[in-house]
Design a protein around this motif. Sequence first.
Motif, PDB file in Angstrom:
ATOM      1  N   ARG A 112       0.819  -1.209   0.000  1.00 16.38           N
ATOM      2  CA  ARG A 112       0.000   0.000   0.000  1.00 16.38           C
ATOM      3  C   ARG A 112       0.860   1.270   0.000  1.00 16.38           C
ATOM      4  N   LEU A 113       1.962   1.258   0.752  1.00  9.54           N
ATOM      5  CA  LEU A 113       2.799   2.446   0.855  1.00  9.54           C
ATOM      6  C   LEU A 113       3.937   2.465  -0.157  1.00  9.54           C
ATOM      7  N   GLY A 114       4.160   1.337  -0.848  1.00  8.68           N
ATOM      8  CA  GLY A 114       5.231   1.254  -1.829  1.00  8.68           C
ATOM      9  C   GLY A 114       5.636  -0.193  -2.042  1.00  8.68           C
ATOM     10  N   PRO A 115       6.643  -0.439  -2.905  1.00 14.02           N
ATOM     11  CA  PRO A 115       7.101  -1.812  -3.146  1.00 14.02           C
ATOM     12  C   PRO A 115       7.569  -2.474  -1.847  1.00 14.02           C
ATOM     13  N   ALA A 116       7.323  -3.752  -1.720  1.00 19.48           N
ATOM     14  CA  ALA A 116       7.713  -4.479  -0.512  1.00 19.48           C
ATOM     15  C   ALA A 116       9.230  -4.603  -0.442  1.00 19.48           C
ATOM     16  N   LEU A 117       9.777  -4.297   0.722  1.00 19.84           N
ATOM     17  CA  LEU A 117      11.218  -4.383   0.944  1.00 19.84           C
ATOM     18  C   LEU A 117      11.467  -5.183   2.208  1.00 19.84           C
ATOM     19  N   GLY A 118      12.399  -6.105   2.139  1.00 17.63           N
ATOM     20  CA  GLY A 118      12.727  -6.905   3.319  1.00 17.63           C
ATOM     21  C   GLY A 118      13.844  -7.872   3.007  1.00 17.63           C
ATOM     22  N   ALA A 148       8.326   4.020  10.368  1.00 16.22           N
ATOM     23  CA  ALA A 148       9.559   4.745  10.055  1.00 16.22           C
ATOM     24  C   ALA A 148       9.315   5.854   9.040  1.00 16.22           C
ATOM     25  N   GLY A 149       8.092   5.939   8.514  1.00  9.38           N
ATOM     26  CA  GLY A 149       7.770   6.980   7.548  1.00  9.38           C
ATOM     27  C   GLY A 149       8.364   6.743   6.178  1.00  9.38           C
ATOM     28  N   LEU A 150       8.542   5.480   5.803  1.00  9.94           N
ATOM     29  CA  LEU A 150       9.126   5.139   4.514  1.00  9.94           C
ATOM     30  C   LEU A 150       8.053   4.813   3.485  1.00  9.94           C
ATOM     31  N   ALA A 151       8.299   5.145   2.247  1.00 11.79           N
ATOM     32  CA  ALA A 151       7.375   4.828   1.159  1.00 11.79           C
ATOM     33  C   ALA A 151       7.665   3.420   0.656  1.00 11.79           C
ATOM     34  N   GLN A 152       7.550   2.472   1.557  1.00 12.66           N
ATOM     35  CA  GLN A 152       7.827   1.059   1.252  1.00 12.66           C
ATOM     36  C   GLN A 152       6.761   0.178   1.880  1.00 12.66           C
ATOM     37  N   GLY A 153       6.525  -0.945   1.228  1.00 15.59           N
ATOM     38  CA  GLY A 153       5.721  -1.983   1.830  1.00 15.59           C
ATOM     39  C   GLY A 153       6.626  -2.973   2.532  1.00 15.59           C
ATOM     40  N   GLY A 154       6.025  -4.029   3.048  1.00 16.47           N
ATOM     41  CA  GLY A 154       6.796  -5.014   3.796  1.00 16.47           C
ATOM     42  C   GLY A 154       6.804  -6.369   3.124  1.00 16.47           C
ATOM     43  N   GLY A 155       7.979  -6.958   3.049  1.00 15.16           N
ATOM     44  CA  GLY A 155       8.114  -8.303   2.500  1.00 15.16           C
ATOM     45  C   GLY A 155       9.270  -9.018   3.166  1.00 15.16           C
ATOM     46  N   LYS A 156       9.362 -10.303   2.928  1.00 12.93           N
ATOM     47  CA  LYS A 156      10.480 -11.073   3.467  1.00 12.93           C
ATOM     48  C   LYS A 156      10.682 -12.309   2.600  1.00 12.93           C
ATOM     49  N   ALA A 157      11.935 -12.684   2.457  1.00 14.30           N
ATOM     50  CA  ALA A 157      12.262 -13.905   1.712  1.00 14.30           C
ATOM     51  C   ALA A 157      12.964 -14.892   2.628  1.00 14.30           C
ATOM     52  N   VAL A 158      12.677 -16.152   2.404  1.00 13.82           N
ATOM     53  CA  VAL A 158      13.344 -17.228   3.123  1.00 13.82           C
ATOM     54  C   VAL A 158      13.837 -18.235   2.095  1.00 13.82           C
ATOM     55  N   ILE A 159      15.117 -18.526   2.122  1.00 14.96           N
ATOM     56  CA  ILE A 159      15.676 -19.629   1.336  1.00 14.96           C
ATOM     57  C   ILE A 159      15.999 -20.745   2.314  1.00 14.96           C
ATOM     58  N   ILE A 160      15.417 -21.901   2.089  1.00 12.54           N
ATOM     59  CA  ILE A 160      15.659 -23.048   2.961  1.00 12.54           C
ATOM     60  C   ILE A 160      17.046 -23.606   2.632  1.00 12.54           C
ATOM     61  N   ARG A 161      17.950 -23.494   3.583  1.00 14.93           N
ATOM     62  CA  ARG A 161      19.328 -23.909   3.338  1.00 14.93           C
ATOM     63  C   ARG A 161      19.415 -25.426   3.216  1.00 14.93           C
ATOM     64  N   PRO A 162      19.924 -25.917   2.092  1.00 15.23           N
ATOM     65  CA  PRO A 162      20.052 -27.372   1.935  1.00 15.23           C
ATOM     66  C   PRO A 162      21.204 -27.917   2.767  1.00 15.23           C
ATOM     67  N   ALA A 163      21.184 -29.215   3.002  1.00 15.00           N
ATOM     68  CA  ALA A 163      22.256 -29.842   3.778  1.00 15.00           C
ATOM     69  C   ALA A 163      23.593 -29.689   3.077  1.00 15.00           C
TER      70      ALA A 163
END
Length: 340
Positions: free
Chosen positions: A33-39, A70-85
Motif C-alpha cells: 500500500r505504501l510502496g514496493p515491498a522491501l525486506g 519509520a515513515g518510509l514509502a515502502q511496503g513489507g516483505g520477506k524472503a526465506v531460502i531453505i538452506r540445503p544440507a
Amino acid sequence: MFAMMESARLEALHLAQDPVTGLRAIIAIHSSRLGPALGGCRYLAYADTDSAVRDAIQLARGMSYKAALAGLAQGGGKAVIIRPAHVDNRGALFEAFGRMIESLGGAYITAVDSGTSSADMDCIAQHTRHVTSTTAAGDPSPHTAMGVYAGIRSTALVRFGSADLDGLRVAVQGLGHVGFALAEQLAAAGVELLVSDLDAGRVQLAVEQLGARAVAPEALLGSPCDILAPCGLGGVLDAQTVAGLQCAAVAGAANNQLATGEIADELDARGILYAPDYVINSGGLIYVALQHRGEGLPAITAHLAQIGLRLNELYAHAQAEKCSPARVADRLAERLLYGT
C-alpha cells in the motif's frame, strides 16, 4: 496456507524451486500500500516447509509495520531460502533466487538478513536491480545498531529519568553484526556489558575488546540487569522467559522478540518497559530503503535520528493509555496501513 495468509493480512506468497542449484525459496509480500515491498532474505535450515512459510509471513508483516512507522514509502516483505544440507555452488543458488525476484517485476526488493551476506546480494544483482545491501551499497548492520542505541537511550530516559547510559548494566543477547556493533557503542558509553552468543569466539572478542562479562546463553535472559537487549533470532520472550526476567526494560535489535502478542501485556504487567522491536530496529531498513532510492548519508542520518523520537512518542501514548507500547505501535501502524 491461505488461512495463515488471511490471519496476517498477507497480500501474496510466492514459492519457487530450482533443482539444479538446490534453491527452495519463499517470498512473502505483506503489503504494498505504501510502496514496493522491501525486506531481507534469510538463508537458514528449517525443520519443515511450513516452519519456513510461517517465518516468512510473520517477518513480512513486521517489515510492513516497521516501514510504516519509520515513515518510509515502502511496503513489507520477506524472503526465506531453505538452506540445503549440501550445496555445490552457493553463488549459482543466489543467482537463481535473483531470477525469481526479477520475475516479480519490482513487487519485492531484497536485502541481507540472517545467513546471507553482501556477496550473496552481489550474485542476486547479476539478474535483478531489485536488490540492495550489495558490496557497493554497504552493510546496513551498523545503521541498525545506531538506531537501537538511540532507542536504548530513549528507553533509559523514560525508565530511569536520564539518557546517560554510564554505569547501567545492559545484557546483549547475540553478537552478530548488529549485536556486536551495538555492544561497541554501549561500551563506549560506559555501560557494564553482559554478553552471550552461541559463537564462543564472538563472546571472547567482546570480553577482550569491550571489557564485557560472558554469560552462558541459557542464563543471560534471567541475569539481573537494567536493560535486556535481544539481538539474535526472534521468539525469545515467552511466558516462561518473561517470568524469569530481572530487568527494568527490554530494548534490542532482534525481529519478532515476542512469542505472541500477549507477551507484551505480561511485560507491562511486570512493570518491564518494552521497546517495540520493529520500531527500535528500523535503522537497517531506513538505510537500505533510502540508499536504494539514491539518498545520501546526511538524509539517512537525519532519518535515523527519528527512531528515538518515535519511541518517546509511543512511550508517552502508552503511559497515558496505561497499556504496552507494543499495543500502541500496532495500532498506529495499522492505521497507516489500513486506515483503521
